[in-house]
Structures are given as structure tokens and as C-alpha cells.
Enzyme design. Structure first.
Site, mmCIF file in Angstrom:
data_model
loop_
_atom_site.group_PDB
_atom_site.id
_atom_site.type_symbol
_atom_site.label_atom_id
_atom_site.label_comp_id
_atom_site.label_asym_id
_atom_site.label_seq_id
_atom_site.Cartn_x
_atom_site.Cartn_y
_atom_site.Cartn_z
ATOM 1 N N LYS A 197 0.847 -1.209 0.000
ATOM 2 C CA LYS A 197 0.000 0.000 0.000
ATOM 3 C C LYS A 197 0.879 1.255 0.000
ATOM 4 O O LYS A 197 2.098 1.163 0.092
ATOM 5 C CB LYS A 197 -0.935 -0.011 1.198
ATOM 6 C CG LYS A 197 -1.569 -1.365 1.511
ATOM 7 C CD LYS A 197 -2.434 -1.944 0.399
ATOM 8 C CE LYS A 197 -3.060 -3.251 0.869
ATOM 9 N NZ LYS A 197 -3.734 -4.020 -0.137
HETATM 10 C C1 LIG Z 1 -4.508 -5.250 0.923
HETATM 11 C C2 LIG Z 1 -5.974 -5.310 1.036
HETATM 12 C C3 LIG Z 1 -6.615 -5.846 2.155
HETATM 13 C C4 LIG Z 1 -5.851 -6.519 3.267
HETATM 14 O O1 LIG Z 1 -4.992 -5.671 3.951
HETATM 15 P P1 LIG Z 1 -4.022 -6.291 5.055
HETATM 16 O O2 LIG Z 1 -3.498 -5.099 5.797
HETATM 17 O O3 LIG Z 1 -2.937 -7.022 4.309
HETATM 18 O O4 LIG Z 1 -4.810 -7.189 5.920
HETATM 19 C C5 LIG Z 1 -7.997 -5.790 2.226
HETATM 20 N N1 LIG Z 1 -8.721 -5.246 1.227
HETATM 21 C C6 LIG Z 1 -8.150 -4.741 0.122
HETATM 22 C C7 LIG Z 1 -9.003 -4.132 -0.941
HETATM 23 C C8 LIG Z 1 -6.759 -4.767 -0.022
HETATM 24 O O5 LIG Z 1 -6.196 -4.281 -1.140
#
Ligand SMILES: *Cc1c(COP(=O)(O)O)cnc(C)c1O
Length: 395
Positions: A197
Site C-alpha cells: 500500500k
Molecule cells: C490489501 C488489502 C486488504 C488486506 O490488507 P491487510 O493489511 O494485508 O490485511 C484488504 N482489502 C483490500 C481491498 C486490499 O487491497
């Protein structure tokens, strides 16, 4: 120039190899220095750094409360648990999203109900959403996929007023919808700080809400369901008093090491987004003459957080298949990925719900045809030009 042959009858002359990764976290000396304080003073788990990170994150996203957690996945689970969602309840989620959005509903013993997405935005289709509402619907989890906010006004109109909107803001740190930051557009929002992210704490997440009651319950549930007793509150701490445990909680606390890293990263968020937006607009200009490659949507007033730059390979117009295009790009060093996956086509959900791929045509099209190309804050101009040159060599 070298000629690469893939399983197609057409040769493609690709530019010389130059490695460009799909995504790289931007961390370094400042993050390294930031973890010194918690390591030296011994406050390792949730403490002053997490509290400061929460305060600043809440400010930036214009929400009353922000609660740091171990991931977006645990934060979404916590949000649903705090809303009292359980067996017999239905929660509507988009059919094209990271699997965690659906999994958290199952963790609560509730039923995930899929709704199709619009392949132009990759986000939940409000018209399809409206059709999935039943008397058991307790919440909908719109996802702001790749940093583009879902159509929140249409979503609010598509579901009855008592249905909670829980924003999956995993990709949406710093994003906004009609000038309002993501995370405060529904009952609650949950962000991710996974290295893929825009800003990262290694693993980590943040639950945001303007609802005092939801914040209070979520705060207790993330810490084993502990609540400070009335006696404690009124008379101050007494050595023999432990908190009360009236709820079944979890341990979803963020460490102070992560909080310290999060503070450094948060301070860079707006610069990261501005730089990504600049290159995203450059990509859109440079690639506009490739007829088979559809560009992502960018709202005229901005607000896109550009967690990823996800294109759509038009199968009718492309010179070869998306997968072969991805292989060709890889042969010249350019990493690509499908945007994400269609949940109903994943083994667990296909089997659980007896779904066919064509049940959600929008999600299926996104699953088969989306292609993320490199966009992150450790690329330079030569990297961007290489990606464009490689795409132009194909088409
Ligand atoms: C990355 C992601 C998640 C999960 O995030 P984590 O912090 O790895 O648990 C959930 N929803 C979406 C749309 C994502 O891109």
C-alpha cells in the site's frame, strides 16, 4: 532491441531489459531512526507512538477516532464485530476485491453476499448492490479499489438507511470523494499499511470512525475485550483492580515500533500521492494512443490515491492475450500483476456458494483483463519511460 517470441505467431521487438518492480515500499533512514525510541525506552507494544500516530491519522482523514490495529483484515473483522454482526446477518461485498474483504464476514459467522463491480471503475456497482439487499442485510463493505473511491452517494441510496457502510480503505490512505477524505464516508473505514500500500508499517491497519460508541467497543475488542471499570474510572487506578472483560475480544494491537514508523510514513503521504498523481497523469497521456489499453479513471477534482495504476487490456483489440502481454513485459524487466482477483472465482467461495465465473460478469472481466503496471515512489523517469516504451513496442 531483442526479439522475444511467446506463444503467438507474432514477434515483438522489445526494448533492452531494465528491471522495474511493480511496487516497492519507500522506507529508509528516517524509519530506521524512528524505531530507536521505542527500542531504547522499552515501550514496545501499543503506547505513546501509536497514540500519536492515531491522532495524526485521524486529523489527516478528518475523522473523530482512529484505532491502530495489526492489519486491514483484523481491522475489518473488528469493525464488523463492533457493529454486532454475527450469524444470520448478511454483509454485501464486491465480487472483485482482495479476498480479505469477504473473509472477515465469514470470521463473524455472517454471510458474505457478493455484488458485481463496474469494470470502468473496478468498484462496486450501485445498481447490482441494490438487487442484493434483503431483510438480513446489516452492512455493505464498498472497497476504494487501487485508491479510487467508490461511488458513495449512489451506494448510500442503494441500501436502506439502517444498513452500515464500512469502507475498505486498504488502498485509500489520503484518497477523497468529492473533497471528503476516505475513512469518514460511512459508519467506519479501515486502512492497510501492508508494504504493497501507499504507506507502510510492515503489517498494520487503522480503523476510523466518527461514531463514539463504535470507537469505544472497537477499542475494547482490540484489547481482549478489556474495559476499565466504573470504579476504576471514578476513583483512579487501584493495584488490585484488573479491567472488566464483558465482551469476547481479540488481540489486534499495533506495536509502538510500528506506530513510530507509521508516523514517519504518514508525514510523507501527501508527497507520495502528489508524485504518483503526476506520473499517473503522464502515463495516461503517453499511453492514450494504445487502442487496446484502457486507462484507469481519475476524477476531475483528483482524490485518487494511486495505490496502484491498473489498466484494462481490451481482449477484442489487443494484439495478443493479456497474459502474453504480461510475459512480454516481464521479458523486458517490467513487472505487472492482475489488478486483484474475482472472489467468486476463488476455490473457497466458488465451492461454498456454487458460483460460476459468469455469475458476476464485471468481476470476471476485471479478473481476466486488468493489468497493474509499475507506479511507486522509488521509480525514476527512466523507469517510467521504459514501461511506456515496452507497452508501445507491443501495440
Ligand atoms: C490489501 C488489502 C486488504 C488486506 O490488507 P491487510 O493489511 O494485508 O490485511 C484488504 N482489502 C483490500 C481491498 C486490499 O487491497
Amino acid at each position: 532491441m531483442s526479439t522475444n517470441r511467446v506463444a503467438t505467431d507474432r514477434p515483438f521487438a522489445m526494448p533492452a531489459h531494465r528491471p522495474v518492480q511493480i511496487s516497492l515500499p519507500s522506507t529508509g533512514e528516517e524509519e530506521w531512526q524512528a524505531v530507536r525510541a521505542p527500542l531504547m525506552n522499552g515501550w514496545l507494544t501499543q503506547g505513546p507512538k501509536v497514540a500519536e500516530f492515531e491522532r495524526k491519522f485521524a486529523n489527516r482523514h478528518e475523522v473523530k477516532h482512529a484505532l491502530a490495529v495489526t492489519s486491514c483484515t483484523t481491522g475489518l473483522h473488528l469493525a464488523l464485530a463492533a457493529l454486532g454482526i454475527g450469524p444470520g446477518d448478511e454483509v454485501i461485498v464486491p465480487a472483485f476485491t482482495w479476498v480479505a474483504t469477504a473473509n472477515v464476514v465469514v470470521y463473524c459467522g455472517a454471510t458474505p453476499v457478493l455484488a458485481d463491480v463496474d469494470p470502468v471503475t473496478n468498484n462496486i456497482c450501485p445498481r447490482d448492490l441494490a438487487k442484493r439487499v434483503t431483510s438480513r442485510t446489516k452492512a455493505v463493505i464498498p472497497v476504494h479499489l487501487f485508491g479510487l473511491c467508490a461511488n458513495m452517494d449512489a451506494i448510500r441510496h442503494a441500501v436502506p438507511g439502517h444498513v452500515h457502510i464500512v469502507e475498505d480503505c486498504a488502498c485509500a490512505a489520503g484518497a477523497s470523494y468529492s473533497g471528503r477524505p476516505a475513512g469518514g464516508l460511512g459508519t467506519c473505514g479501515v486502512f492497510s499499511f501492508h508494504p504493497r500500500k501507499s504507506i507502510t508499517t510492515g503489517e498494520g491497519g487503522m480503523l476510523t470512525t466518527n461514531n463514539d460508541r463504535v470507537a469505544e467497543i472497537a477499542n475494547s475488542l482490540r484489547n481482549h475485550g478489556a474495559s476499565v471499570s466504573e470504579e476504576h474510572r471514578h476513583r483512579g487506578p487501584t493495584p488490585y483492580l484488573l479491567p472488566e472483560f464483558n465482551l469476547l475480544g481479540f488481540n489486534y494491537r499495533m506495536t509502538d515500533l510500528q506506530g513510530a514508523v507509521g508516523l514517519v510514513q504518514l508525514a510523507k503521504l501527501d508527497r507520495f500521492i502528489a508524485e504518483r498523481d503526476k506520473w499517473a497523469r503522464w502515463y495516461m497521456k503517453e499511453l492514450s494512443d494504445i487502442p487496446w489499453l484502457r486507462m484507469p479513471q481519475r476524477p476531475n477534482d483528483g482524490g485518487h490515491a494511486w495505490q496502484a495504476f491498473v489498466t484494462f487490456v481490451d481482449p477484442e483489440k489487443a494484439p495478443t492475450t493479456r497474459n502474453q502481454i504480461m510475459e512480454l513485459l516481464q521479458s523486458a524487466g517490467v513487472a505487472t500483476r492482475p489488478g486483484t482477483h474475482a472472489v467468486h472465482m476463488l476455490g473457497y467461495y466458488a465451492k461454498r456458494n456454487g458460483h460460476k465465473p459468469t455469475d458476476f460478469p464485471g468481476a470476471m472481466a476485471c479478473d481476466l483483463n486488468t493489468m497493474a503496471i509499475p507506479l511507486h515512489n522509488r521509480m525514476d523517469e527512466v523507469d517510467y519511460r521504459h514501461v511506456v516504451a515496452c507497452l508501445k513496442a507491443i501495440g
